[in-house]
Design a protein around this motif. Structure first.
Motif, PDB file in Angstrom:
ATOM      1  N   ASP A   1       0.867  -1.176   0.000  1.00 53.02           N
ATOM      2  CA  ASP A   1       0.000   0.000   0.000  1.00 53.02           C
ATOM      3  C   ASP A   1       0.903   1.225   0.000  1.00 53.02           C
ATOM      4  O   ASP A   1       1.404   1.645   1.044  1.00 53.02           O
TER       5      ASP A   1
ATOM      6  N   ASN B   1      -0.374   4.501   2.055  1.00 51.14           N
ATOM      7  CA  ASN B   1      -0.294   4.441   3.517  1.00 51.14           C
ATOM      8  C   ASN B   1       1.041   3.915   4.021  1.00 51.14           C
ATOM      9  O   ASN B   1       1.214   3.721   5.219  1.00 51.14           O
TER      10      ASN B   1
ATOM     11  N   GLY C   1     -12.459   0.551   1.193  1.00 47.48           N
ATOM     12  CA  GLY C   1     -11.100   0.732   1.668  1.00 47.48           C
ATOM     13  C   GLY C   1     -10.743  -0.147   2.844  1.00 47.48           C
ATOM     14  O   GLY C   1      -9.857   0.186   3.632  1.00 47.48           O
TER      15      GLY C   1
ATOM     16  N   ARG D   1      -8.408   1.642   5.468  1.00 49.10           N
ATOM     17  CA  ARG D   1      -7.526   2.632   4.857  1.00 49.10           C
ATOM     18  C   ARG D   1      -8.075   4.043   5.002  1.00 49.10           C
ATOM     19  O   ARG D   1      -7.321   5.017   4.999  1.00 49.10           O
TER      20      ARG D   1
ATOM     21  N   GLN E   1      -7.941   4.832   9.001  1.00 47.33           N
ATOM     22  CA  GLN E   1      -6.588   4.606   9.506  1.00 47.33           C
ATOM     23  C   GLN E   1      -6.592   3.828  10.829  1.00 47.33           C
ATOM     24  O   GLN E   1      -5.833   4.132  11.752  1.00 47.33           O
TER      25      GLN E   1
END
Length: 207
Positions: free
Chosen positions: A112, A115, A131, A161, A164
């Motif tokens: 990813d 991130n 996500g 995502r 978070q």
């Protein structure tokens, strides 16, 4: 009932789909079975499909379903989505284009880029629109932070995502900035760097 079987070589062909995104495909060897209700395209010898920003490559890709909704990939599979900033590598992959859902059974590696996360596991379910990534079985995840790499291990790990949030369950451990956290369940807010632990908690914190 009308039936056609077409064998094509070195084909590059766009399909007009009833789904939101059109799909393009290519393969060194391509067969099309266009019997109504059972349409199937089998791509091999360098199979590639592109749907929106997502690109899939594999030894073999089989497209089935209405508007070729489902893609079943096998052998040296790689997925790249520049818009979402993700890439995947595995030996098999199932993709539902309508639900925007990816499923992998077997060893996989996830990168990813947005991130700054890399991970490996033996099962993945990834809802692209939401996500949310679910990783299971011998999960390892490494997250880059300003305080160094955060190394996570668990039987199951869910990564949102958008929010978070990392949720680790089953033999969960986090090794980060010389501190070690162990519990049955660990939740990490990557935005605030807050860690919450539940069940059989242990840890070593260097003050």
């Amino acid at each position: 009932m009308k039936r056609a079987i077409i064998i094509l070589a070195l084909l590059v062909f766009p399909l007009v789909s009833l789904l939101a995104e059109p799909i393009s495909f290519s393969g060194g060897s391509t067969s099309m079975h266009m019997q109504q209700g059972f349409e199937t395209i089998t791509l091999s010898q360098g199979a590639t499909i592109t749907s929106g920003s997502l690109r899939l490559e594999a030894d073999t890709i089989v497209l089935t379903g209405e508007s070729f909704r489902y893609a079943t990939c096998s052998g040296s599979v790689s997925l790249n989505d520049e818009e979402r900033g993700i890439s995947l590598h595995s030996k098999n992959l199932y993709y539902d284009r309508q639900e925007e859902l990816i499923i992998i059974d077997g060893y996989l590696e996830l990168d990813d880029q947005i991130n700054e996360v890399i991970a490996s596991a033996f099962h993945l379910e990834f809802a692209l629109d939401d996500g949310v990534v679910l990783l299971q079985v011998q999960v390892q995840l490494f997250k880059h932070t300003d305080r160094g790499a955060m190394a996570c291990k668990a039987d199951s790990l869910r990564f949102n995502r958008d929010s978070q949030i990392l949720d680790l369950e089953g033999n969960a451990t986090i090794d980060w900035d010389k501190d070690l956290y162990q519990a049955q369940k660990i939740t990490v807010d990557l935005t605030t760097e807050a860690i919450t632990m539940e069940g059989a908690i242990k840890g070593v914190v260097n003050g």
